[in-house]
Structure formats: C-alpha cells, structure tokens
Enzyme design. Structure first.
Site, short mmCIF file in Angstrom:
data_model
loop_
_atom_site.label_atom_id
_atom_site.label_comp_id
_atom_site.label_asym_id
_atom_site.label_seq_id
_atom_site.Cartn_x
_atom_site.Cartn_y
_atom_site.Cartn_z
N LYS A 186 0.85 -1.21 0.00
CA LYS A 186 0.00 0.00 0.00
C LYS A 186 0.88 1.25 0.00
CE LYS A 186 -0.34 -0.24 5.07
NZ LYS A 186 -1.15 -0.79 6.18
N TYR A 244 12.09 31.52 5.79
CA TYR A 244 10.78 32.12 6.06
C TYR A 244 10.61 32.43 7.55
CZ TYR A 244 9.07 31.04 1.35
OH TYR A 244 8.88 30.98 0.00
C1 LIG Z 1 -0.30 -1.75 6.92
C2 LIG Z 1 -0.81 -3.03 7.45
C3 LIG Z 1 0.06 -4.13 7.66
C4 LIG Z 1 1.57 -4.02 7.54
O1 LIG Z 1 2.12 -3.63 8.79
P1 LIG Z 1 3.71 -3.51 8.98
O2 LIG Z 1 3.86 -3.03 10.39
O3 LIG Z 1 4.17 -2.48 7.98
O4 LIG Z 1 4.30 -4.84 8.74
C5 LIG Z 1 -0.50 -5.35 8.00
N1 LIG Z 1 -1.83 -5.47 8.17
C6 LIG Z 1 -2.71 -4.43 8.02
C7 LIG Z 1 -4.15 -4.64 8.26
C8 LIG Z 1 -2.22 -3.18 7.67
O5 LIG Z 1 -3.07 -2.15 7.55
#
Ligand SMILES: *Cc1c(COP(=O)(O)O)cnc(C)c1O
Length: 370
Positions: free
Chosen positions: A38, A264
């Site tokens: 993702k 800034y």
């Molecule tokens: C993002 C996510 C993961 C991955 O978690 P990590 O800590 O990056 O290994 C696993 N399960 C779900 C439901 C997630 O949203």
C-alpha cells in the site's frame, strides 16, 4: 553507485530480496507470506516492488484501496491482491480487476453480496476482518452469527480468509494485551470454522508480530515495513536492509554574518559566522516542517548537518559551518547507514511516516543488481 545530481529516491531490489528471505526464515515452511504494498510500496514504487516480490515467490499482496490494486493489475501482477479498506462505491471496479475485499462490517458485507449477486458471481474470494482490540476496522465477536447467516444464504461469496490486526506488536510492554488479542482471534476463528464446510486462511501478524509472536503466525502473515528494511526493534534492525535511499545535492552555499536570519519568518538567527547549504527538497517532497529548526539532519561527506530555519515547500537549508563541502556535492537524507527510522525518531515520528511521505515529484531510480 554514481553520485546524485538532483533529488532522487533509490530503490534497492537486492535489499528487498534480502529482507524477504530474512522474514521467510522466521516462518514455518507452510506459512504464506502476504506483502503489503500500500501507499506506493511504503513510498517507494508499488509496481516495481510487487513485480520483484512476485518473481521471488510472494503468496499474496495487500493494498489499502481499490485504486492501488488496479494499478498493480494494470502493470500485470497476477498474484491475489487483498484490498484492506475498500468502499462500496468501488466494488464494481474491485470485481472487474479481480481484487479481493476485506469485509469489515455487516454494512459492507451486505453491499458486497448484493453487487456480487447482481453480477452472478459464484464463490468470490472475500476476507473477513475482525476487530480484536485495535478498535479501528473490523467486525465484533457478536457479529459472528450474522456473518455466518449472510454467507450461508448466498453462493456468491466464499470466506477465503479471516484476519485481524495487532495494535502494539512492536511494544514489548504491551505483551499481555497482544496475547489477549491473539486469544480472542483464536476463539473467533474456531467458532466460524465450526460453521463452515471449508477452512479459511487465518492471519493476524504484521512485521513486528512475525518477529515477536511466532505462536501467532497461523496460516499467513502480512508484512510491510520489514520488507522495506525496518524492523521496529534494535534486536532485528541489523537483520534487514533499508530498500529506499533518499539523496540530493547542494544547490548553493550561503555565508551568514552574526545576527543575519535565514528562511521564512526569519526562524533561524546566526549566532556567529555561519555557512549554510540550500538543498532542493522540501515539504512538498515529503520532508515535513517538523524536521526544521534542527529537528532533522542530512549527511554531507560523512558529516551530520542539521536543518536550520523552517522547511520550505521546495527547499531546506542546512548548517555546514564545520563541514568541508562545495556546491554540487551529494547530500544523503537517509539510507541504510543514516536510516529513516533514526531521523524520524528525532522529529517525533516513525519510519512509516517519513517513507510514505516521499512525494511522486521525487525521481525513483531502481537499482537491480541480480
Ligand atoms: C499496513 C498493514 C500491515 C503491515 O504492517 P507492517 O507493520 O508495515 O508490517 C498489516 N496489516 C494491516 C491490516 C495493515 O493495515
């Protein structure tokens, strides 16, 4: 590796393979590995990462949204893809691209069954998500009966997996809470399985769950951050290699007189003769304002150089008063030596946030030494 001449994010596929093998080595041979890709593969490049992981044998992928899954399918990814957080408005697209929904409430279950029925689907793979303590997304234990009733009343869907997510798997002081989540998951899943004629895949662990709770690997694990080279744990950090390296270059050097200000809102005031370097990366590239005013640093010719003043949209300025360097020199923001976790921590955040913030404006360079 040639020196950066502009802002680039290098993606090292040999490191990805290394991390994949390390995580696999923690699993029993029959346990499946789902790779979470993702958020553009945690800020890298989802297609590049997924293609490489598909080649080396990943069993499943997960993305957060349907649009992310479509990107992978259009790039030719054939491995099953679980969509962790779909919305009903996208269910038709989800089905068209053979993506598999996480069903997290009765509302979502009913909407999905209705669409699946209207398309005359049979046994469409779906994944039932339970809340066991994160209180974010998922069915409650009390929903079990209605889930079974709804699924048994239709031929359209099949429960391919049942899963849940741990709230604090990296946190050793929350062991008791995590073990309670694991027990709740076991209870829920055994109750459902008792009512089915087939056995779904069970999964609960993220990366830290894999490392800290081997008793909870069940049939599959979901790993994201570990694949990208962060283990959330000093004990395991040495076993994984950060996949992404963020690099840039010195655009210009400025000399400040005592009392002059920089940037800034004049947030930095020179307390002596100060030399600064301006670097072409800013908050629009993913280096947020929280890294400004000496909360974040870069590395120039092996020396730590703190960000001074406020982070601008397209630039940061760093203090190079005591550093030998010149315009055009490479600047390292993070890699496997100065890690994103390290820099993020100093600014009060975590590697996940720094990595996923790197915007599409930053050029990705793939390093694939077989
Ligand atoms: C993002 C996510 C993961 C991955 O978690 P990590 O800590 O990056 O290994 C696993 N399960 C779900 C439901 C997630 O949203």
């Amino acid at each position: 590796m040639s020196k950066a001449k502009e802002t680039i994010l290098e993606i090292n596929l040999a490191h990805l393979t290394h991390n994949y093998k390390f995580l696999r080595s923690k699993l029993q041979s029959e346990v499946k590995l789902l790779a979470v890709v993702k958020a553009a593969g945690y800020g890298s490049d989802a297609v590049v990462i997924a293609k490489h992981l598909e080649k080396i044998g990943t069993d499943y992928f997960a993305v957060a949204y349907v649009s992310e899954g479509i990107t992978l399918r259009k790039a030719g990814i054939k491995t099953p893809i679980l969509v962790l957080h779909p919305q009903p408005i996208n269910f038709s697209d989800l089905i068209e691209y053979q993506l598999e929904p996480s069903i997290y409430s009765l509302r979502i279950l009913r909407e999905f069954i209705a669409i699946a029925a209207s398309k005359n689907l049979k046994g469409y793979p779906t994944h039932i998500k339970f809340n066991t303590g994160l209180n974010r997304l998922g069915f409650w234990e009390k929903d079990i009966e209605l889930i079974i009733e709804s699924v048994q009343a239709t031929e359209t869907v099949k429960i391919t997996s049942i899963f849940s997510h741990l709230a604090a798997s990296e946190d050793h002081s929350e062991r008791e809470f995590t073990l309670a989540q694991i027990n709740r998951f076991k209870k829920i899943t055994s109750e459902i399985i008792r009512n089915l004629t087939y056995t779904p895949i069970l999964h609960q662990c993220n990366t830290s769950g894999i490392l800290n709770y081997p008793e909870a690997h069940f049939d599959m694990v979901r790993t994201g951050i570990g694949l990208y080279g962060y283990a959330n744990d000093t004990e395991y950090d040495k076993d994984v290699l950060p996949v992404a390296s963020l690099k840039s270059v010195i655009s210009q050097i400025h000399q400040l007189e005592p009392g002059e200000t920089l940037g800034y809102n004049r947030a930095f005031i020179a307390d002596g003769y100060i030399k600064t370097a301006t670097i072409p990366i800013g908050h629009a590239d993913g280096i947020g304002r929280m890294y400004g005013n000496k909360n974040g640093f870069v590395v120039i010719n092996g020396h730590k150089s703190f960000i001074v003043g406020n982070v601008c949209m397209d630039m940061i300025m760093v203090d190079i008063t005591d550093i030998e360097c010149k315009e055009g020199d490479e600047v390292l923001i993070f890699d496997h030596t100065a890690t994103a976790a390290n820099i993020a921590e100093k600014a009060g955040t975590i590697s996940y946030e720094l990595l996923t913030a790197i915007s599409p404006r930053v050029k990705r360079i793939i390093i694939d030494k077989a």
